[in-house]
Scaffold this motif. Structure first.
Motif, PDB file in Angstrom:
ATOM      1  N   ARG A  49      15.298  62.303  20.536  1.00 45.05           N
ATOM      2  CA  ARG A  49      16.216  62.330  21.681  1.00 45.05           C
ATOM      3  C   ARG A  49      17.414  61.385  21.533  1.00 45.05           C
ATOM      4  NH1 ARG A  49      14.126  64.105  26.694  1.00 45.05           N
ATOM      5  NH2 ARG A  49      12.206  64.081  25.517  1.00 45.05           N
ATOM      6  N   ARG A  50      17.224  60.203  20.973  1.00 49.18           N
ATOM      7  CA  ARG A  50      18.284  59.181  20.945  1.00 49.18           C
ATOM      8  C   ARG A  50      19.180  59.242  19.713  1.00 49.18           C
ATOM      9  NH1 ARG A  50      16.826  55.912  25.180  1.00 49.18           N
ATOM     10  NH2 ARG A  50      14.603  55.755  25.583  1.00 49.18           N
ATOM     11  N   LEU A  51      18.903  60.144  18.800  1.00 49.04           N
ATOM     12  CA  LEU A  51      19.721  60.245  17.586  1.00 49.04           C
ATOM     13  C   LEU A  51      21.029  60.986  17.880  1.00 49.04           C
ATOM     14  CD1 LEU A  51      16.953  61.193  15.013  1.00 49.04           C
ATOM     15  CD2 LEU A  51      18.103  58.996  15.252  1.00 49.04           C
ATOM     16  N   PRO A  52      22.070  60.728  17.090  1.00 44.41           N
ATOM     17  CA  PRO A  52      23.321  61.478  17.275  1.00 44.41           C
ATOM     18  C   PRO A  52      23.136  62.937  16.843  1.00 44.41           C
ATOM     19  CG  PRO A  52      23.495  60.020  15.387  1.00 44.41           C
ATOM     20  CD  PRO A  52      22.192  59.698  16.057  1.00 44.41           C
ATOM     21  N   PRO A  53      23.894  63.847  17.437  1.00 45.78           N
ATOM     22  CA  PRO A  53      23.710  65.270  17.110  1.00 45.78           C
ATOM     23  C   PRO A  53      24.177  65.620  15.701  1.00 45.78           C
ATOM     24  CG  PRO A  53      25.521  64.987  18.637  1.00 45.78           C
ATOM     25  CD  PRO A  53      24.884  63.646  18.483  1.00 45.78           C
ATOM     26  N   GLU A  55      25.714  68.434  12.945  1.00 41.71           N
ATOM     27  CA  GLU A  55      26.667  69.533  12.934  1.00 41.71           C
ATOM     28  C   GLU A  55      25.920  70.837  12.650  1.00 41.71           C
ATOM     29  OE1 GLU A  55      27.191  66.771  10.963  1.00 41.71           O
ATOM     30  OE2 GLU A  55      28.518  65.835  12.411  1.00 41.71           O
ATOM     31  N   ARG A  96      19.867  62.481  12.230  1.00 38.45           N
ATOM     32  CA  ARG A  96      20.530  63.366  13.194  1.00 38.45           C
ATOM     33  C   ARG A  96      19.491  64.126  14.013  1.00 38.45           C
ATOM     34  NH1 ARG A  96      25.538  61.551  13.569  1.00 38.45           N
ATOM     35  NH2 ARG A  96      26.372  61.115  11.522  1.00 38.45           N
ATOM     36  N   ARG A  97      19.964  64.792  15.052  1.00 38.43           N
ATOM     37  CA  ARG A  97      19.025  65.568  15.870  1.00 38.43           C
ATOM     38  C   ARG A  97      19.548  66.975  16.094  1.00 38.43           C
ATOM     39  NH1 ARG A  97      21.345  66.138  20.964  1.00 38.43           N
ATOM     40  NH2 ARG A  97      22.617  64.339  21.499  1.00 38.43           N
ATOM     41  N   CYS A  98      18.591  67.874  16.299  1.00 38.76           N
ATOM     42  CA  CYS A  98      18.880  69.227  16.752  1.00 38.76           C
ATOM     43  C   CYS A  98      17.774  69.596  17.732  1.00 38.76           C
ATOM     44  CB  CYS A  98      18.975  70.208  15.587  1.00 38.76           C
ATOM     45  SG  CYS A  98      17.531  70.307  14.544  1.00 38.76           S
ATOM     46  N   SER A 117      22.008  73.575  17.722  1.00 39.74           N
ATOM     47  CA  SER A 117      22.780  72.337  17.648  1.00 39.74           C
ATOM     48  C   SER A 117      23.179  71.914  19.055  1.00 39.74           C
ATOM     49  CB  SER A 117      24.015  72.553  16.769  1.00 39.74           C
ATOM     50  OG  SER A 117      24.880  73.474  17.384  1.00 39.74           O
ATOM     51  N   ALA A 118      23.793  70.759  19.159  1.00 41.01           N
ATOM     52  CA  ALA A 118      24.206  70.247  20.466  1.00 41.01           C
ATOM     53  C   ALA A 118      25.273  71.121  21.104  1.00 41.01           C
ATOM     54  CB  ALA A 118      24.719  68.819  20.319  1.00 41.01           C
ATOM     55  N   ASP A 119      26.072  71.800  20.293  1.00 41.10           N
ATOM     56  CA  ASP A 119      27.111  72.673  20.855  1.00 41.10           C
ATOM     57  C   ASP A 119      26.609  74.082  21.164  1.00 41.10           C
ATOM     58  OD1 ASP A 119      26.901  73.793  18.352  1.00 41.10           O
ATOM     59  OD2 ASP A 119      29.021  73.580  17.841  1.00 41.10           O
TER      60      ASP A 119
END
Length: 142
Positions: A49-53, A55, A96-98, A117-119
């Motif tokens: 959850r706390r990791l940056p997203p 690409e 990273r996270r997805c 992905s986050a987007d």
């Protein structure tokens, strides 16, 4: 019509190490009793959850590496739930996270798991006839 999943070429060693570790963790969940498996999958996916997203291109690259790196000691097919969880864990191992997405469709009735992905770019949802009969996301973790 069901499509066969063909393994892509061998990924680089920088991807193979986190992918192999993530596959071992995802396949270890299969040892658990069936009633606990989904809860453990969601708990593991929630740890990122706390990791940056990540690409979308990186997620697609990790997913292809997961498909390509099936362990030789695993005799059966790796299901979509394990592939998706392994992709989420491999992304976490690279910092990273997805998102792990669980979905369903009404006709023909089926369940499927993929990553996003986050987007909102989905990876792996085109499998199992996802193009002809689109999947409806039911749950996204984290």
């Amino acid at each position: 019509m069901t499509q066969m999943i063909h393994a892509p070429g061998r990924p680089s060693w920088r991807l193979r190490l986190p992918v192999h570790l993530a596959l071992v963790a995802a396949l270890a969940v299969r040892i658990l009793p069936e009633r606990h498996r989904m809860r453990v999958r969601l708990a593991l996916a929630g740890t990122v959850r706390r990791l940056p997203p990540a690409e979308p291109d990186r997620i697609a690259e990790l997913y292809a590496a997961v498909v390509a790196c099936q362990p030789r000691w695993w005799r059966g097919q790796i299901d979509c739930k394990e592939r998706s969880l392994a992709t989420v864990l491999a992304a976490a191992l690279t910092g990273r996270r997805c998102h792990l997405v669980l979905g369903a469709r009404p006709l023909p009735t089926a369940f499927h798991a993929w990553v996003a992905s986050a987007d909102g770019t989905h990876v792996g949802n085109e499998e199992a006839g996802g193009v002809d009969h689109p999947w409806t996301p039911v749950h996204t973790a984290p």
